[in-house]
Design an enzyme around this catalytic site. Structure first.
Site, PDB file in Angstrom:
ATOM      1  N   LYS A  22      -5.186  10.961  -3.116  1.00 25.00           N
ATOM      2  CA  LYS A  22      -4.458  10.849  -4.403  1.00 25.00           C
ATOM      3  C   LYS A  22      -4.865   9.418  -5.040  1.00 25.00           C
ATOM      4  O   LYS A  22      -5.212   9.391  -6.462  1.00 25.00           O
ATOM      5  CB  LYS A  22      -2.981  10.581  -3.930  1.00 25.00           C
ATOM      6  CG  LYS A  22      -2.083   9.872  -5.106  1.00 25.00           C
ATOM      7  CD  LYS A  22      -0.650   9.833  -4.510  1.00 25.00           C
ATOM      8  CE  LYS A  22      -0.126   8.747  -3.967  1.00 25.00           C
ATOM      9  NZ  LYS A  22      -0.113   7.294  -4.632  1.00 25.00           N
ATOM     10  N   ARG A 102       3.427   4.291 -11.765  1.00 27.33           N
ATOM     11  CA  ARG A 102       2.737   2.745 -12.023  1.00 27.33           C
ATOM     12  C   ARG A 102       1.446   2.664 -12.334  1.00 27.33           C
ATOM     13  O   ARG A 102       0.832   2.038 -13.104  1.00 27.33           O
ATOM     14  CB  ARG A 102       2.792   1.891 -10.550  1.00 27.33           C
ATOM     15  CG  ARG A 102       4.455   1.685 -10.440  1.00 27.33           C
ATOM     16  CD  ARG A 102       4.358   0.522  -9.284  1.00 27.33           C
ATOM     17  NE  ARG A 102       3.715  -0.689  -9.670  1.00 27.33           N
ATOM     18  CZ  ARG A 102       3.964  -1.563 -10.506  1.00 27.33           C
ATOM     19  NH1 ARG A 102       5.172  -1.649 -10.763  1.00 27.33           N
ATOM     20  NH2 ARG A 102       3.106  -2.616 -10.655  1.00 27.33           N
ATOM     21  N   LYS A 171      -5.975 -13.180  -5.014  1.00 21.52           N
ATOM     22  CA  LYS A 171      -5.704 -12.157  -4.016  1.00 21.52           C
ATOM     23  C   LYS A 171      -6.201 -10.802  -4.244  1.00 21.52           C
ATOM     24  O   LYS A 171      -6.033 -10.327  -5.496  1.00 21.52           O
ATOM     25  CB  LYS A 171      -3.930 -12.190  -4.160  1.00 21.52           C
ATOM     26  CG  LYS A 171      -3.249 -11.519  -3.010  1.00 21.52           C
ATOM     27  CD  LYS A 171      -1.744 -11.766  -3.569  1.00 21.52           C
ATOM     28  CE  LYS A 171      -1.014 -10.826  -2.342  1.00 21.52           C
ATOM     29  NZ  LYS A 171       0.571 -10.694  -2.762  1.00 21.52           N
ATOM     30  N   VAL A 172      -6.551 -10.008  -3.157  1.00 26.32           N
ATOM     31  CA  VAL A 172      -6.994  -8.799  -3.325  1.00 26.32           C
ATOM     32  C   VAL A 172      -6.027  -7.740  -4.074  1.00 26.32           C
ATOM     33  O   VAL A 172      -5.100  -7.468  -3.372  1.00 26.32           O
ATOM     34  CB  VAL A 172      -7.524  -8.209  -1.880  1.00 26.32           C
ATOM     35  CG1 VAL A 172      -8.029  -6.797  -2.065  1.00 26.32           C
ATOM     36  CG2 VAL A 172      -8.496  -9.133  -1.408  1.00 26.32           C
ATOM     37  N   SER A 173      -6.435  -7.248  -5.011  1.00 27.48           N
ATOM     38  CA  SER A 173      -5.591  -6.167  -5.693  1.00 27.48           C
ATOM     39  C   SER A 173      -6.528  -4.829  -5.936  1.00 27.48           C
ATOM     40  O   SER A 173      -7.430  -5.044  -6.840  1.00 27.48           O
ATOM     41  CB  SER A 173      -4.941  -6.782  -6.760  1.00 27.48           C
ATOM     42  OG  SER A 173      -4.619  -5.713  -7.875  1.00 27.48           O
ATOM     43  N   VAL A 174      -5.829  -3.897  -5.419  1.00 26.19           N
ATOM     44  CA  VAL A 174      -6.586  -2.524  -5.670  1.00 26.19           C
ATOM     45  C   VAL A 174      -6.595  -2.361  -7.272  1.00 26.19           C
ATOM     46  O   VAL A 174      -7.746  -2.061  -7.640  1.00 26.19           O
ATOM     47  CB  VAL A 174      -6.030  -1.431  -5.114  1.00 26.19           C
ATOM     48  CG1 VAL A 174      -6.738   0.033  -5.345  1.00 26.19           C
ATOM     49  CG2 VAL A 174      -5.984  -1.856  -3.487  1.00 26.19           C
ATOM     50  N   ASP A 316      -0.257   1.473   3.486  1.00 29.75           N
ATOM     51  CA  ASP A 316       0.320   2.852   3.254  1.00 29.75           C
ATOM     52  C   ASP A 316       0.233   3.562   4.373  1.00 29.75           C
ATOM     53  O   ASP A 316       0.593   4.655   4.363  1.00 29.75           O
ATOM     54  CB  ASP A 316      -0.773   3.567   2.308  1.00 29.75           C
ATOM     55  CG  ASP A 316      -0.709   2.895   1.058  1.00 29.75           C
ATOM     56  OD1 ASP A 316       0.372   2.325   0.521  1.00 29.75           O
ATOM     57  OD2 ASP A 316      -1.533   3.463   0.116  1.00 29.75           O
ATOM     58  N   ILE A 338       1.318  -7.017   2.568  1.00 28.94           N
ATOM     59  CA  ILE A 338       0.949  -6.775   1.066  1.00 28.94           C
ATOM     60  C   ILE A 338       2.056  -6.495   0.234  1.00 28.94           C
ATOM     61  O   ILE A 338       2.057  -7.377  -0.933  1.00 28.94           O
ATOM     62  CB  ILE A 338       0.136  -5.454   1.036  1.00 28.94           C
ATOM     63  CG1 ILE A 338      -0.951  -5.353   2.287  1.00 28.94           C
ATOM     64  CG2 ILE A 338       0.029  -4.939  -0.288  1.00 28.94           C
ATOM     65  CD1 ILE A 338      -2.097  -6.182   1.659  1.00 28.94           C
ATOM     66  N   ARG A 408       4.882  13.754  -4.314  1.00 30.63           N
ATOM     67  CA  ARG A 408       3.979  12.824  -4.966  1.00 30.63           C
ATOM     68  C   ARG A 408       2.812  12.826  -4.526  1.00 30.63           C
ATOM     69  O   ARG A 408       1.566  12.572  -5.104  1.00 30.63           O
ATOM     70  CB  ARG A 408       4.696  11.506  -5.230  1.00 30.63           C
ATOM     71  CG  ARG A 408       5.839  11.477  -6.302  1.00 30.63           C
ATOM     72  CD  ARG A 408       6.402  10.084  -6.502  1.00 30.63           C
ATOM     73  NE  ARG A 408       5.191   9.248  -6.775  1.00 30.63           N
ATOM     74  CZ  ARG A 408       5.021   7.993  -6.374  1.00 30.63           C
ATOM     75  NH1 ARG A 408       6.070   7.357  -5.922  1.00 30.63           N
ATOM     76  NH2 ARG A 408       3.942   7.132  -6.449  1.00 30.63           N
TER      77      ARG A 408
HETATM   78  C1  EPZ Z   1      -2.556   0.470  -4.797  1.00 30.71           C
HETATM   79  O1  EPZ Z   1      -1.335  -0.037  -5.383  1.00 30.71           O
HETATM   80  C2  EPZ Z   1      -2.238   1.556  -4.146  1.00 30.71           C
HETATM   81  N1  EPZ Z   1      -1.794   2.693  -5.116  1.00 30.71           N
HETATM   82  C3  EPZ Z   1      -1.092   1.693  -3.273  1.00 30.71           C
HETATM   83  O2  EPZ Z   1      -0.576   2.891  -2.753  1.00 30.71           O
HETATM   84  C4  EPZ Z   1      -1.228   0.623  -2.145  1.00 30.71           C
HETATM   85  O3  EPZ Z   1      -0.210   0.583  -1.247  1.00 30.71           O
HETATM   86  C5  EPZ Z   1      -1.952  -0.736  -2.514  1.00 30.71           C
HETATM   87  O4  EPZ Z   1      -3.005  -0.410  -3.517  1.00 30.71           O
HETATM   88  C6  EPZ Z   1      -2.369  -1.537  -1.515  1.00 30.71           C
HETATM   89  O5  EPZ Z   1      -3.211  -1.151  -0.723  1.00 30.71           O
HETATM   90  C7  EPZ Z   1      -2.789   3.449  -5.836  1.00 30.71           C
HETATM   91  O6  EPZ Z   1      -3.899   3.213  -5.436  1.00 30.71           O
HETATM   92  C8  EPZ Z   1      -2.246   4.476  -6.973  1.00 30.71           C
HETATM   93  P1  EPZ Z   1      -2.128  -3.953  -5.240  1.00 30.71           P
HETATM   94  P2  EPZ Z   1      -1.493  -1.591  -6.291  1.00 30.71           P
HETATM   95  O7  EPZ Z   1      -2.639  -4.436  -6.726  1.00 30.71           O
HETATM   96  O8  EPZ Z   1      -3.114  -1.433  -6.731  1.00 30.71           O
HETATM   97  C9  EPZ Z   1       0.207  -8.140  -5.686  1.00 30.71           C
HETATM   98  C10 EPZ Z   1       0.945   4.678  -2.215  1.00 30.71           C
HETATM   99  O9  EPZ Z   1       1.832   4.701  -1.227  1.00 30.71           O
HETATM  100  N2  EPZ Z   1      -0.312  -8.117  -7.124  1.00 30.71           N
HETATM  101  O10 EPZ Z   1      -3.588  -3.907  -4.499  1.00 30.71           O
HETATM  102  O11 EPZ Z   1      -0.661  -1.559  -7.462  1.00 30.71           O
HETATM  103  C11 EPZ Z   1       1.128  -6.958  -5.400  1.00 30.71           C
HETATM  104  O12 EPZ Z   1       2.421  -7.102  -5.689  1.00 30.71           O
HETATM  105  C12 EPZ Z   1       0.668   3.379  -2.967  1.00 30.71           C
HETATM  106  O13 EPZ Z   1       0.064   5.556  -2.408  1.00 30.71           O
HETATM  107  C13 EPZ Z   1      -0.145  -9.162  -7.964  1.00 30.71           C
HETATM  108  O14 EPZ Z   1       0.539 -10.107  -7.485  1.00 30.71           O
HETATM  109  O15 EPZ Z   1      -1.438  -2.487  -5.393  1.00 30.71           O
HETATM  110  C14 EPZ Z   1       0.672  -7.096  -3.860  1.00 30.71           C
HETATM  111  O16 EPZ Z   1       1.717  -7.903  -3.395  1.00 30.71           O
HETATM  112  C15 EPZ Z   1       2.121   2.698  -3.104  1.00 30.71           C
HETATM  113  N3  EPZ Z   1      -0.457  -9.091  -9.327  1.00 30.71           N
HETATM  114  C16 EPZ Z   1      -0.445  -7.097  -3.690  1.00 30.71           C
HETATM  115  O17 EPZ Z   1      -1.057  -7.805  -5.166  1.00 30.71           O
HETATM  116  C17 EPZ Z   1      -0.992  -8.062  -9.761  1.00 30.71           C
HETATM  117  O18 EPZ Z   1      -1.336  -8.058 -11.013  1.00 30.71           O
HETATM  118  C18 EPZ Z   1      -1.655  -5.930  -3.804  1.00 30.71           C
HETATM  119  O19 EPZ Z   1      -1.183  -5.021  -4.481  1.00 30.71           O
HETATM  120  C19 EPZ Z   1      -1.477  -6.949  -8.925  1.00 30.71           C
HETATM  121  C20 EPZ Z   1      -0.988  -7.057  -7.663  1.00 30.71           C
END
Ligand code: EPZ
Length: 429
Positions: A22, A102, A171-174, A316, A338, A408
């Site tokens: 997904k 999202r 910070k690492v963000s996907v 996850d 996370i 989902r």
């Molecule tokens: C992705 O979400 C995934 N979603 C999530 O999977 C997954 O849990 C997450 O990455 C972490 O691995 C998809 O791929 C569609 P992040 P994402 O940005 O990209 C903070 C599932 O169940 N942050 O890596 O939204 C954030 O709050 C889902 O399939 C900021 O502060 O996650 C978090 O603490 C749920 N500012 C951390 O970074 C930002 O602009 C990591 O979030 C962006 C993120």
């Protein structure tokens, strides 16, 4: 609303086909916005989130066709999706659509890069935490976009196009890595992303963009180098197998005992979770066919795990591991680093008899000998499936409400589990 009824106690034996991921399929579909030629995606899972994104892309005027099934086709094989973004009629992603999923916020990168403008609703909070988008916006600003926030919408403008930049994520963000990588692939000059996410889904999207004529290097490491190109073309790309679905079923087998082949799974996508499973007492073997998971006789050993960005233990899979450790012979500790609020499953697992103590980001799980079936409520995607894992091992009947969360992200969950001997059925309405 549909419910799922489970009578626990049966070990799982047989084979479970693993679907396309997904979290790769969604950004890959969004990458279709980067080109005016056709992007053909294979192995796309049949999930509610995929259909929702189809609607969102449709709203931008994108034409998406999905090849129907033919007689004799494997019922579990993924779908082939043709994304034709020749004409983008609307660069607005409205609140009503973005608030439902999202990841649809991520259209902002390709839209501003290709069209010079995007108006995308801020996604708002969700069940697992506040989840801001500041890193996405900072990355787009660094690439030269003007960003304004007005009435709940982000307005991004770059009428003269984007320019390569050096971006260091705090910070690492996907998601922010996806946004920056997609936008930079059409920017002028070179972009370097530091502290980028290393998740396999990032690599899958980068590989797809490269097949479209992009020039991305370093995907899978924390430094990604992107040389922008003036335009991208069409391509064919196959979605990689879902590592979270793989880990989920592996944990279900470790929970119930049994012997299951997770066919099509790739072990290299979830090394850390497999190490944890082995520590819990499961036997995991890797073959060309996929991953075989067994637990016969031996009990579940307690573990201490902290979630982390890839290659660490994935957030996850945190809820699913928690379900597994509820029956461990001893006390386990799970730290969630996370998302600050990803413990919604704790109260529901407690309804099945689990003993879990929460202290901030740390959950301490005191293993119990038996869980007992109960009515429980799904709260988000991964939390819901942790209840399925709990219920599969609980004595008697459990009823899981609000299963739309499961739909989902898990394709044909009841069918895959019942084919392995679980007593599980969906009750409509
Ligand atoms: C992705 O979400 C995934 N979603 C999530 O999977 C997954 O849990 C997450 O990455 C972490 O691995 C998809 O791929 C569609 P992040 P994402 O940005 O990209 C903070 C599932 O169940 N942050 O890596 O939204 C954030 O709050 C889902 O399939 C900021 O502060 O996650 C978090 O603490 C749920 N500012 C951390 O970074 C930002 O602009 C990591 O979030 C962006 C993120």
């Amino acid at each position: 609303m549909d419910r799922i009824r489970i009578v626990g106690g049966n070990p799982l034996t047989g084979s479970i086909p693993i679907s396309g991921a997904k979290n790769a399929a969604l950004p890959l579909m969004i990458a279709g916005l980067l080109t005016d030629e056709k992007l053909v995606l294979h192995n796309v899972p049949r999930l509610a989130d995929v259909s929702q994104l189809q609607r969102i892309l449709g709203n931008h005027g994108i034409d998406i066709t999905v090849n129907g099934k033919r007689r004799g086709d494997d019922p579990y094989s993924g779908q082939t999706m043709e994304i034709d973004a020749r004409v983008i009629v609307d660069t607005t992603a409205p609140y009503e659509l973005v608030s439902k999923m999202r990841a649809s916020f991520w259209v902002i990168g390709p839209l501003v890069a290709r069209m010079g403008e995007a108006k995308v609703s801020l996604p708002g909070g969700c069940a697992i935490g506040t989840r801001p988008v500041d890193f996405h916006l900072d990355a787009l600003r660094a690439l030269g976009a003007e960003i304004e926030i007005d009435a709940g919408y982000v307005l991004a403008r770059a009428p003269k196009g984007l320019k390569g930049a050096h971006i260091l994520f705090p910070k690492v963000s996907v998601g922010a890595t996806h946004t920056a990588m997609m936008a930079a692939s059409l920017a002028e000059g070179e972009t370097i992303l530091e502290n980028a996410a290393r998740e396999p889904e990032i690599v899958d999207v980068a590989d797809c963009i490269n097949a479209m004529g992009g020039r991305i290097e370093g995907q899978g490491t924390s430094t990604i180098r992107i040389t922008g190109v003036p335009r991208l073309k069409g391509a064919h790309h196959s979605v990689l197998p879902d590592r979270i679905e793989t880990g989920t079923y592996a944990m279900a087998v470790a929970m119930t005992g049994g012997d299951v082949m997770l066919s099509g799974a790739r072990a290299d996508l979830l090394d850390s979770a497999l190490d944890t499973l082995r520590e819990c007492g499961a036997e995991v073997t890797v073959s060309n066919e996929g991953l075989r998971v067994k637990r016969n006789g031996a009990g579940i050993s307690p573990v201490e795990v902290t979630t982390a960005p890839f290659p660490g233990f994935p957030t996850d899979l945190q809820a699913q591991l928690m379900a597994l450790t509820t029956r461990a012979r001893g006390t386990s500790k799970i730290t969630e680093t996370i998302f600050e609020n990803r413990f919604m499953h704790v109260q529901e697992l407690a309804r099945l008899g689990a003993r879990i103590h929460l202290d901030g980001e740390i959950a301490t799980i005191e293993g119990v000998e038996k869980l007992k079936g109960a009515p429980v409520m799904a709260t988000d995607l991964r939390a819901s499936v942790s209840l399925v894992i709990g219920a599969l091992a609980a004595e008697g009947e459990s009823m899981i409400h609000r299963v739309y969360h499961l739909d989902r992200g898990f394709e044909r969950l009841e069918e895959k589990l019942s084919a392995c001997g679980a007593e599980i059925e969906r009750l409509a309405g």
